[in-house]
Scaffold this motif. Structure first.
Motif, PDB file in Angstrom:
ATOM      1  N   SER A 300      97.897  32.334  49.152  1.00  0.00           N
ATOM      2  CA  SER A 300      96.795  33.172  48.678  1.00  0.00           C
ATOM      3  C   SER A 300      96.252  34.089  49.764  1.00  0.00           C
ATOM      4  CB  SER A 300      95.662  32.287  48.138  1.00  0.00           C
ATOM      5  OG  SER A 300      95.116  31.487  49.167  1.00  0.00           O
ATOM      6  N   SER A 301      96.645  33.844  51.009  1.00  0.00           N
ATOM      7  CA  SER A 301      96.191  34.708  52.115  1.00  0.00           C
ATOM      8  C   SER A 301      97.266  35.688  52.572  1.00  0.00           C
ATOM      9  CB  SER A 301      95.754  33.841  53.303  1.00  0.00           C
ATOM     10  OG  SER A 301      96.853  33.130  53.833  1.00  0.00           O
ATOM     11  N   LEU A 302      98.447  35.616  51.959  1.00  0.00           N
ATOM     12  CA  LEU A 302      99.552  36.486  52.386  1.00  0.00           C
ATOM     13  C   LEU A 302      99.497  37.812  51.628  1.00  0.00           C
ATOM     14  CD1 LEU A 302     102.460  33.846  52.503  1.00  0.00           C
ATOM     15  CD2 LEU A 302     101.089  34.714  54.415  1.00  0.00           C
ATOM     16  N   SER A 303      98.572  38.648  52.016  1.00  0.00           N
ATOM     17  CA  SER A 303      98.367  39.901  51.277  1.00  0.00           C
ATOM     18  C   SER A 303      99.378  40.982  51.638  1.00  0.00           C
ATOM     19  CB  SER A 303      96.950  40.430  51.553  1.00  0.00           C
ATOM     20  OG  SER A 303      96.766  40.666  52.940  1.00  0.00           O
ATOM     21  N   LYS A 304     100.088  40.832  52.754  1.00  0.00           N
ATOM     22  CA  LYS A 304     100.981  41.899  53.202  1.00  0.00           C
ATOM     23  C   LYS A 304     102.465  41.525  53.161  1.00  0.00           C
ATOM     24  CE  LYS A 304      97.470  43.998  56.202  1.00  0.00           C
ATOM     25  NZ  LYS A 304      97.135  44.422  57.582  1.00  0.00           N
ATOM     26  N   VAL A 305     102.752  40.293  52.732  1.00  0.00           N
ATOM     27  CA  VAL A 305     104.157  39.868  52.662  1.00  0.00           C
ATOM     28  C   VAL A 305     104.653  40.074  51.238  1.00  0.00           C
ATOM     29  CG1 VAL A 305     105.783  37.981  53.024  1.00  0.00           C
ATOM     30  CG2 VAL A 305     103.726  38.139  54.442  1.00  0.00           C
ATOM     31  N   PRO A 306     105.675  40.919  51.024  1.00  0.00           N
ATOM     32  CA  PRO A 306     106.166  41.199  49.673  1.00  0.00           C
ATOM     33  C   PRO A 306     106.685  39.942  48.973  1.00  0.00           C
ATOM     34  CG  PRO A 306     107.050  42.765  51.270  1.00  0.00           C
ATOM     35  CD  PRO A 306     106.405  41.670  52.057  1.00  0.00           C
ATOM     36  N   PRO A 307     106.573  39.890  47.640  1.00  0.00           N
ATOM     37  CA  PRO A 307     107.057  38.730  46.882  1.00  0.00           C
ATOM     38  C   PRO A 307     108.527  38.414  47.157  1.00  0.00           C
ATOM     39  CG  PRO A 307     105.767  40.178  45.465  1.00  0.00           C
ATOM     40  CD  PRO A 307     105.946  40.886  46.768  1.00  0.00           C
ATOM     41  N   ARG A 308     109.359  39.445  47.312  1.00  0.00           N
ATOM     42  CA  ARG A 308     110.787  39.222  47.522  1.00  0.00           C
ATOM     43  C   ARG A 308     111.030  38.469  48.836  1.00  0.00           C
ATOM     44  NH1 ARG A 308     112.258  43.744  46.233  1.00  0.00           N
ATOM     45  NH2 ARG A 308     113.100  43.259  44.178  1.00  0.00           N
ATOM     46  N   VAL A 309     110.339  38.857  49.878  1.00  0.00           N
ATOM     47  CA  VAL A 309     110.489  38.185  51.177  1.00  0.00           C
ATOM     48  C   VAL A 309     110.021  36.733  51.079  1.00  0.00           C
ATOM     49  CG1 VAL A 309     109.718  38.160  53.582  1.00  0.00           C
ATOM     50  CG2 VAL A 309     110.249  40.338  52.463  1.00  0.00           C
ATOM     51  N   GLY A 338     107.819  20.514  48.319  1.00  0.00           N
ATOM     52  CA  GLY A 338     106.653  21.038  47.604  1.00  0.00           C
ATOM     53  C   GLY A 338     105.979  22.196  48.330  1.00  0.00           C
ATOM     54  N   LEU A 339     105.977  22.139  49.651  1.00  0.00           N
ATOM     55  CA  LEU A 339     105.368  23.205  50.442  1.00  0.00           C
ATOM     56  C   LEU A 339     106.020  24.550  50.151  1.00  0.00           C
ATOM     57  CD1 LEU A 339     103.342  23.836  52.778  1.00  0.00           C
ATOM     58  CD2 LEU A 339     105.253  23.488  54.350  1.00  0.00           C
ATOM     59  N   PHE A 340     107.338  24.541  49.910  1.00  0.00           N
ATOM     60  CA  PHE A 340     108.082  25.782  49.689  1.00  0.00           C
ATOM     61  C   PHE A 340     108.173  26.161  48.209  1.00  0.00           C
ATOM     62  CE2 PHE A 340     109.583  23.860  53.647  1.00  0.00           C
ATOM     63  CZ  PHE A 340     109.252  24.880  54.531  1.00  0.00           C
ATOM     64  N   HIS A 341     108.082  25.164  47.328  1.00  0.00           N
ATOM     65  CA  HIS A 341     108.040  25.468  45.895  1.00  0.00           C
ATOM     66  C   HIS A 341     106.721  26.130  45.494  1.00  0.00           C
ATOM     67  CE1 HIS A 341     111.345  22.507  44.308  1.00  0.00           C
ATOM     68  NE2 HIS A 341     111.839  23.571  44.910  1.00  0.00           N
ATOM     69  N   SER A 342     105.738  26.010  46.344  1.00  0.00           N
ATOM     70  CA  SER A 342     104.358  26.358  45.990  1.00  0.00           C
ATOM     71  C   SER A 342     104.166  27.778  45.480  1.00  0.00           C
ATOM     72  CB  SER A 342     103.446  26.125  47.203  1.00  0.00           C
ATOM     73  OG  SER A 342     103.897  26.903  48.309  1.00  0.00           O
ATOM     74  N   ILE A 343     104.809  28.768  46.087  1.00  0.00           N
ATOM     75  CA  ILE A 343     104.550  30.163  45.716  1.00  0.00           C
ATOM     76  C   ILE A 343     105.721  30.809  44.977  1.00  0.00           C
ATOM     77  CG2 ILE A 343     102.855  30.584  47.526  1.00  0.00           C
ATOM     78  CD1 ILE A 343     105.024  31.804  49.226  1.00  0.00           C
ATOM     79  N   MET A 344     106.723  29.999  44.618  1.00  0.00           N
ATOM     80  CA  MET A 344     107.883  30.573  43.935  1.00  0.00           C
ATOM     81  C   MET A 344     107.533  31.112  42.552  1.00  0.00           C
ATOM     82  SD  MET A 344     111.038  28.037  44.879  1.00  0.00           S
ATOM     83  CE  MET A 344     111.515  27.693  46.569  1.00  0.00           C
ATOM     84  N   TRP A 345     106.699  30.383  41.802  1.00  0.00           N
ATOM     85  CA  TRP A 345     106.325  30.837  40.456  1.00  0.00           C
ATOM     86  C   TRP A 345     105.715  32.235  40.518  1.00  0.00           C
ATOM     87  CZ3 TRP A 345     106.502  28.903  35.374  1.00  0.00           C
ATOM     88  CH2 TRP A 345     105.752  29.636  34.449  1.00  0.00           C
ATOM     89  N   GLY A 346     104.708  32.396  41.368  1.00  0.00           N
ATOM     90  CA  GLY A 346     104.034  33.690  41.477  1.00  0.00           C
ATOM     91  C   GLY A 346     104.969  34.795  41.917  1.00  0.00           C
ATOM     92  N   ALA A 347     105.861  34.488  42.859  1.00  0.00           N
ATOM     93  CA  ALA A 347     106.809  35.497  43.350  1.00  0.00           C
ATOM     94  C   ALA A 347     107.781  35.915  42.247  1.00  0.00           C
ATOM     95  CB  ALA A 347     107.577  34.948  44.554  1.00  0.00           C
ATOM     96  N   ILE A 348     108.324  34.926  41.520  1.00  0.00           N
ATOM     97  CA  ILE A 348     109.277  35.245  40.454  1.00  0.00           C
ATOM     98  C   ILE A 348     108.601  36.007  39.325  1.00  0.00           C
ATOM     99  CG2 ILE A 348     110.814  34.262  38.697  1.00  0.00           C
ATOM    100  CD1 ILE A 348     111.317  31.913  40.656  1.00  0.00           C
ATOM    101  N   PHE A 349     107.414  35.555  38.904  1.00  0.00           N
ATOM    102  CA  PHE A 349     106.714  36.233  37.800  1.00  0.00           C
ATOM    103  C   PHE A 349     106.361  37.673  38.176  1.00  0.00           C
ATOM    104  CE2 PHE A 349     103.057  37.432  35.209  1.00  0.00           C
ATOM    105  CZ  PHE A 349     103.512  37.099  33.933  1.00  0.00           C
ATOM    106  N   THR A 350     105.852  37.862  39.392  1.00  0.00           N
ATOM    107  CA  THR A 350     105.484  39.207  39.847  1.00  0.00           C
ATOM    108  C   THR A 350     106.691  40.138  39.846  1.00  0.00           C
ATOM    109  OG1 THR A 350     103.735  38.283  41.241  1.00  0.00           O
ATOM    110  CG2 THR A 350     104.423  40.531  41.711  1.00  0.00           C
ATOM    111  N   LEU A 351     107.826  39.649  40.334  1.00  0.00           N
ATOM    112  CA  LEU A 351     109.047  40.458  40.361  1.00  0.00           C
ATOM    113  C   LEU A 351     109.572  40.711  38.950  1.00  0.00           C
ATOM    114  CD1 LEU A 351     110.841  38.694  43.359  1.00  0.00           C
ATOM    115  CD2 LEU A 351     109.871  41.012  43.373  1.00  0.00           C
ATOM    116  N   ALA A 352     109.450  39.712  38.071  1.00  0.00           N
ATOM    117  CA  ALA A 352     110.029  39.815  36.732  1.00  0.00           C
ATOM    118  C   ALA A 352     109.278  40.782  35.819  1.00  0.00           C
ATOM    119  CB  ALA A 352     110.095  38.435  36.077  1.00  0.00           C
ATOM    120  N   VAL A 353     107.931  40.909  35.985  1.00  0.00           N
ATOM    121  CA  VAL A 353     107.154  41.781  35.095  1.00  0.00           C
ATOM    122  C   VAL A 353     106.819  43.125  35.741  1.00  0.00           C
ATOM    123  CG1 VAL A 353     106.164  39.797  33.882  1.00  0.00           C
ATOM    124  CG2 VAL A 353     104.889  40.834  35.781  1.00  0.00           C
TER     125      VAL A 353
END
Length: 420
Positions: A300-309, A338-353
């Protein structure tokens, strides 16, 4: 783009409301999976050597609702708006929780009501529980069809879409982290598996039903404005099939593997730990979901890292940990995934829509089809565990899922067609 009227709306209140509902979805999703172990020892005592297969049917029935009910959520958004759909989805949840209560009540009242399946004897109450799992899963589906596009589109000052999804995901993780100990500590009072009684299910589910009723009446009094440009207006027709957007179609496939491997670990790690005679199996599930909570707080604090990265880094890391867990036959390594699964949903959804405009709400419903991975992969893993008489090699399913998501991050998520 937001209209001038939308720019004047303060979305903080609606945003916090949606985040709270995301917490409820996470809590109930994980609580449902944590009933696998206790019900395996109670309902499934006479099932024989297929206990793992039948136990994973609890998770299967929940996630089966996603491909069936995602379209219902989209059509309700177009017909009733975001708020109307949330309220209807919560009433569906209350019905499902009522079925959970009924499964316990029926089994206590009619202890000899069983069904013979080959050499297996299964209480009818178990099938009532599976129906309840499907209905609450349907509710979670409908709520998420609202939650995901709403968090993506409601502009809160100083945030980007993936951050808002990460914040919602953090609340979701609070629910998933609390759920294992709610099941073992509150519902079953910290008893050993062999001492658990089905009658202990009744009061907690009645309490949850009452809680959701209160949430419904509070939501009816709250202002939850619609967001223009994210759904089809009345009388409007879509010119293209939503499946014509390749990055969305592959995104649905990616979410199939993401939810599948997430639930494989979250639901089955305790069964793996029991097989390995590890102390406190519930602790492993809690650490796994707790890792997701920490990861989402960071995300939630990674405002400058693109979803793909973000997706590339997390899938590589999770894949390495899954491989090491197999090599060393060590369930503790899976808790760190779990630490790495944490932001995958948001990254995939953002890229998909991305760049879908008025197709967004329909795409959100389509996106839910992929969540059926949470039904299929854990069940498949349970079957493999029974066939191989060990959970160890079944974790290759998780490794394959991580590899597909890496492909989506690198290649599949590239936008080749927009809604414009």
């Amino acid at each position: 783009m937001m209209t001038q009227q939308e720019k004047q709306i303060n979305y903080m209140g609606p945003f916090l409301t949606i985040v709270f509902l995301f917490l409820i979805v996470g809590f109930l999703t994980t609580a449902n999976t944590q009933f696998q172990g206790p019900l395996k020892e109670t309902f499934l005592m006479k099932v024989g050597n297929l206990k793992n297969t039948f136990a994973t049917l609890i998770t299967f029935s929940w996630f089966l609702a996603y491909p069936i009910c995602g379209g219902i959520g989209s059509s309700w958004i177009n017909k009733y708006g975001y708020k109307g759909t949330l309220i209807r989805g919560l009433w569906v949840m209350i019905v499902g929780l009522g079925l959970f209560f009924a499964s316990s009540y029926f089994t206590v009242r009619f202890p000899d009501a069983d069904i013979m399946m080959g050499e297996s004897i299964i209480p009818i109450g178990f099938f009532i529980f599976l129906l309840g799992s499907f209905v609450v899963g349907a509710s979670a589906t409908i709520l998420q069809v609202v939650i995901n596009p709403y968090l993506t589109a409601c502009r809160v000052k100083g945030t980007q879409a993936i951050q808002r999804l990460a914040i919602g995901g953090t609340a979701n993780s609070v629910g998933t982290t609390l759920a294992p100990y709610f099941v073992t500590g509150v519902v079953f009072g910290g008893l050993a598996m062999e001492d658990i009684q089905i009658s202990q299910l009744m009061m907690p589910f009645l309490a949850l039903m009452l809680t959701i009723v209160v949430v419904v009446f509070l939501l009816m009094r709250l202002s939850l404005p619609d967001i223009q440009g994210t759904r089809v207006e009345k009388g409007e027709k879509l010119e293209k099939s939503v499946w014509s957007f390749r990055h969305l179609t592959l995104g649905v496939c990616a979410i199939f593997f993401y939810v599948g491997v997430e639930v494989c670990i979250g639901a089955n790690i305790n069964l793996y730990a029991i097989e390995r005679n590890c102390p406190s199996p519930a602790l492993m599930a809690t650490l796994y979901w707790g890792g997701m909570l920490i990861g989402r707080l960071i995300g939630s604090s990674l405002s400058k890292v693109p979803p793909r990265v973000q997706l590339v880094v997390t899938t590589l890391s999770a894949g390495v940990l899954a491989l090491l867990a197999i090599i060393f036959n060590n369930p503790w390594l899976l808790t760190a995934v779990g630490l790495f699964h944490s932001i995958m949903w948001g990254a995939i959804f953002t890229l998909a829509v991305a760049h879908l405009g008025k197709y967004t709400s329909v795409a959100s419903g389509v996106f839910m089809i992929g969540v059926v991975g949470g039904a299929i992969l854990p069940l498949l893993q349970g079957v493999f565990a029974d066939l191989l008489e060990s959970w160890r090699w079944s974790w290759f399913i998780v490794l394959l899922g991580e590899l597909f998501m890496l492909y989506y991050a690198l290649v599949g998520s590239r936008v080749r067609q927009t809604a414009d």
